[in-house]
Write a protein that holds these residues in place. Sequence first.
Motif, mmCIF file in Angstrom:
data_model
loop_
_atom_site.group_PDB
_atom_site.id
_atom_site.type_symbol
_atom_site.label_atom_id
_atom_site.label_comp_id
_atom_site.label_asym_id
_atom_site.label_seq_id
_atom_site.Cartn_x
_atom_site.Cartn_y
_atom_site.Cartn_z
ATOM 1 N N TRP A 101 -0.452 15.248 8.038
ATOM 2 C CA TRP A 101 -1.798 15.767 8.787
ATOM 3 C C TRP A 101 -2.999 14.891 8.475
ATOM 4 C CZ3 TRP A 101 -6.012 18.246 6.899
ATOM 5 C CH2 TRP A 101 -6.648 18.913 7.857
ATOM 6 N N ALA A 102 -3.348 14.689 7.196
ATOM 7 C CA ALA A 102 -4.527 14.164 6.738
ATOM 8 C C ALA A 102 -4.517 12.530 7.329
ATOM 9 C CB ALA A 102 -4.767 14.186 5.460
ATOM 10 N N THR A 103 -3.528 11.906 7.401
ATOM 11 C CA THR A 103 -3.564 10.734 7.634
ATOM 12 C C THR A 103 -3.495 10.763 9.376
ATOM 13 O OG1 THR A 103 -1.779 9.931 6.101
ATOM 14 C CG2 THR A 103 -1.999 8.526 7.996
ATOM 15 N N TYR A 104 -2.955 11.583 10.199
ATOM 16 C CA TYR A 104 -3.114 11.787 11.436
ATOM 17 C C TYR A 104 -4.442 11.858 11.676
ATOM 18 C CZ TYR A 104 -2.550 13.174 16.211
ATOM 19 O OH TYR A 104 -2.503 13.379 17.740
ATOM 20 N N SER A 125 5.397 20.084 1.019
ATOM 21 C CA SER A 125 4.116 20.599 1.292
ATOM 22 C C SER A 125 3.204 19.286 1.230
ATOM 23 C CB SER A 125 3.660 21.719 0.369
ATOM 24 O OG SER A 125 4.298 22.653 0.424
ATOM 25 N N LEU A 126 3.688 18.467 0.257
ATOM 26 C CA LEU A 126 2.638 17.323 0.134
ATOM 27 C C LEU A 126 2.702 16.352 0.995
ATOM 28 C CD1 LEU A 126 0.818 15.972 -2.099
ATOM 29 C CD2 LEU A 126 2.777 14.957 -3.079
ATOM 30 N N ALA A 127 3.913 16.269 1.615
ATOM 31 C CA ALA A 127 4.356 15.447 2.793
ATOM 32 C C ALA A 127 3.768 15.926 4.215
ATOM 33 C CB ALA A 127 5.900 15.326 3.191
ATOM 34 N N VAL A 137 0.812 -1.201 0.139
ATOM 35 C CA VAL A 137 0.217 0.161 -0.087
ATOM 36 C C VAL A 137 0.717 1.241 -0.033
ATOM 37 C CG1 VAL A 137 -1.672 1.352 1.466
ATOM 38 C CG2 VAL A 137 -2.117 -1.080 0.991
ATOM 39 N N LEU A 138 1.888 1.286 0.817
ATOM 40 C CA LEU A 138 2.762 2.525 0.746
ATOM 41 C C LEU A 138 3.511 2.354 -0.548
ATOM 42 C CD1 LEU A 138 4.656 1.856 4.219
ATOM 43 C CD2 LEU A 138 2.896 3.686 3.611
ATOM 44 N N TYR A 139 4.054 1.487 -1.184
ATOM 45 C CA TYR A 139 4.389 1.728 -2.617
ATOM 46 C C TYR A 139 3.607 1.985 -3.547
ATOM 47 C CZ TYR A 139 9.354 -0.246 -1.920
ATOM 48 O OH TYR A 139 10.284 -0.545 -1.494
ATOM 49 N N PHE A 140 2.150 1.496 -3.416
ATOM 50 C CA PHE A 140 1.199 1.962 -4.390
ATOM 51 C C PHE A 140 0.838 3.507 -4.249
ATOM 52 C CE2 PHE A 140 -3.192 2.246 -5.360
ATOM 53 C CZ PHE A 140 -3.241 2.010 -6.703
ATOM 54 N N ALA A 141 1.167 4.196 -2.968
ATOM 55 C CA ALA A 141 0.552 5.505 -2.592
ATOM 56 C C ALA A 141 1.340 6.142 -3.353
ATOM 57 C CB ALA A 141 0.452 5.496 -1.176
ATOM 58 N N LEU A 187 4.593 7.372 8.572
ATOM 59 C CA LEU A 187 5.053 6.595 7.220
ATOM 60 C C LEU A 187 4.493 7.663 5.926
ATOM 61 C CD1 LEU A 187 3.509 2.944 8.237
ATOM 62 C CD2 LEU A 187 6.076 3.636 7.815
ATOM 63 N N ALA A 188 3.499 8.290 6.222
ATOM 64 C CA ALA A 188 2.984 9.108 5.209
ATOM 65 C C ALA A 188 3.922 10.144 4.987
ATOM 66 C CB ALA A 188 1.442 9.790 5.619
ATOM 67 N N TRP A 189 4.551 10.758 6.185
ATOM 68 C CA TRP A 189 5.654 11.609 5.894
ATOM 69 C C TRP A 189 6.796 11.179 4.953
ATOM 70 C CZ3 TRP A 189 6.842 16.781 6.591
ATOM 71 C CH2 TRP A 189 7.924 17.271 6.826
ATOM 72 N N PHE A 190 7.177 10.076 5.219
ATOM 73 C CA PHE A 190 8.181 9.424 4.541
ATOM 74 C C PHE A 190 7.866 9.033 3.081
ATOM 75 C CE2 PHE A 190 10.700 9.622 8.476
ATOM 76 C CZ PHE A 190 11.874 9.605 7.853
#
Length: 624
Positions: A613-616, A606-608, A412-416, A571-574
């Motif tokens: 933020w949205a994930t949290y 900015s995207l990170a 899922v992380l790779y796909f994101a 994880l979303a940040w990275f």
Amino acid sequence: MKQPDAYIDANKAPVRFALIGKPNCGKTSLFNRLTGARAKVANYPGVTVERRSGMIGGLSKKAELLDLPGTYSLFVTSPDEQVARDFILGNIQGEARPDVLIAVVDATNLRLGLRLVMELRSLNRPLILALNQMDAARSRGISIDTASLSKAIGISVIETVAVNSNGTDALKHQLNQYAHQQNGDAQILTLSDRQESVEALYDKIESLMRAHVIQPAQMPRWQDRLDQVAMHPVLGLVVLFTILLVVFQAVFAWATPVADTISAGFGMLGDLLTHILPVGILRDFLVNGIIAGVGGVIVFLPQIVLLFLFILLLEDSGYLTRAAFLLDRPMRGLGLSGRSFIPLLSSFACAVPGIMATRTISDPRERFITIMVAPLMTCSARLPVYALVIGAFIPRKTITGVFNLQGLTLFVLYFAGVASAALVAWIMRRRQAREEFPLLLELPSYRWPMPYHVFIGLRERVWIFMRRVGTIILSLSIILWFLASYPGAPVDATRSAIEYSFAGMLGNWMQPFFAPLGFNWQMCIALIPSMAAREVAVSALATVYAVAGEDHALGSALHSSWSLSVAFAYLAWFVYAPQCISTIAVVKRETNSLKSTALFTLYLFSLAYFAAWATYQISGLLIH
């Protein structure tokens, strides 16, 4: 047999040979076989194109071999091909022209390779034709009369099989002869005009093929049957995503036992030093600085090795080029093409060579967009961070008796990253008029991966990782240990000692900015050294939590101090953050624009921030 007019000055040392050929002809395999462990990688002067060179073993005279970028012709359309041509002609400042050219041609597709050979022959330079993969050609019923072909072209023609340890003996013998020939000065070469029309050139090639080559009317049926599935617009995509899913499953399922063994070994070493050494700065430095920092990253070496192994196997089998063709149509809907596939795929290993590989893209706008989105492909440096957090928070469960939950999370992380790259590419290209550059690639034959070639490639990548561990990561671990240990806590301290250190002060200063993401001050500290290399975030966290007195493993320490929504946000940040100065630097070199580099850095940060933020926020609502 007629030989070129220009020969080698015997007083030169070393003699310089250069391999040149189209992509997928086995040129790199031949280079690895001739140079072995003596290969070096650098850049050509004034450009960012990589330069691979090595000393040839087994010759009676010192000889250097250079692996030039792949090209189909001396009349070029991309920066990579431009460098190959300029090097041959001696137009690169600071680089001497090669003494002898070795044209590498895939014997199973001689017709396509002969165009480059005939162009090189017209330069009147010492030239050898290496017919590679002769074993595969014979197995398909292709018969090449090398003696008559050599006489017709007027150059030496040598049969080679790079996969075989003895497959280069005849070529080495020929190189040894050339290395001892003598002559006077060679003329300055130019390539201002075509010496003959394209039609005349291909007529000559067809004449050579009819006179000296016997080949079956059809390719082997099993190759066609495989392509009917692998190249199918629907089934092919299913096969591709299935392969990727298997790869990510294997990265966790197969590597976990080895990773656990390495982790246990470093844990035992730390316990041993704790019992042997007296309490003091030396024990703290070795246990909490060196072992916790470096060991925290090396433990993920098995996952990295497996990921590189699968990429090398897919590349060597001939499948990746087919994947580029397969994805050409859907990628054109995003404003890219199949040409972008290989650079983007390379970015899964590291964004730096991936961005450099965009030089093969003819469309300038497509190349720019590919550079902008390449870092969104999850590189191997992110893998230690992903493996750490996934291992700490995602249970080792099996879904439907087949899929590993941790492997699915990694997928899922790779796909994101891939989905985000597609969205960004579509946004950047949708208002731009584009010039159509048809995708013209040769489909290499399916073949079993060459174990020696895979071994050499895997060894190079492991060495690069270990060199980073021994230099960048070790240095930053020592610096971070110092910052986390000094100054000490005051006598009347009410908080943990590390919060009074330089690292604690810096982390607490940064924490308000990252508070909306749920990041604590320890996480903020890890973001700073990870700018040098993303995997340093793991060693930084290991050092900070070790100095803070966490006696249990790093994964357990994170599990006890982070919430699940915080872990997902990290994880979303990275997934998005350009946590790599090298990547930013290569973007500046490839675009030659400060404005483009600033845009690249700003949009990814900015995207990170938004994604974390949205994930949290969303995961927090769903969990609670």
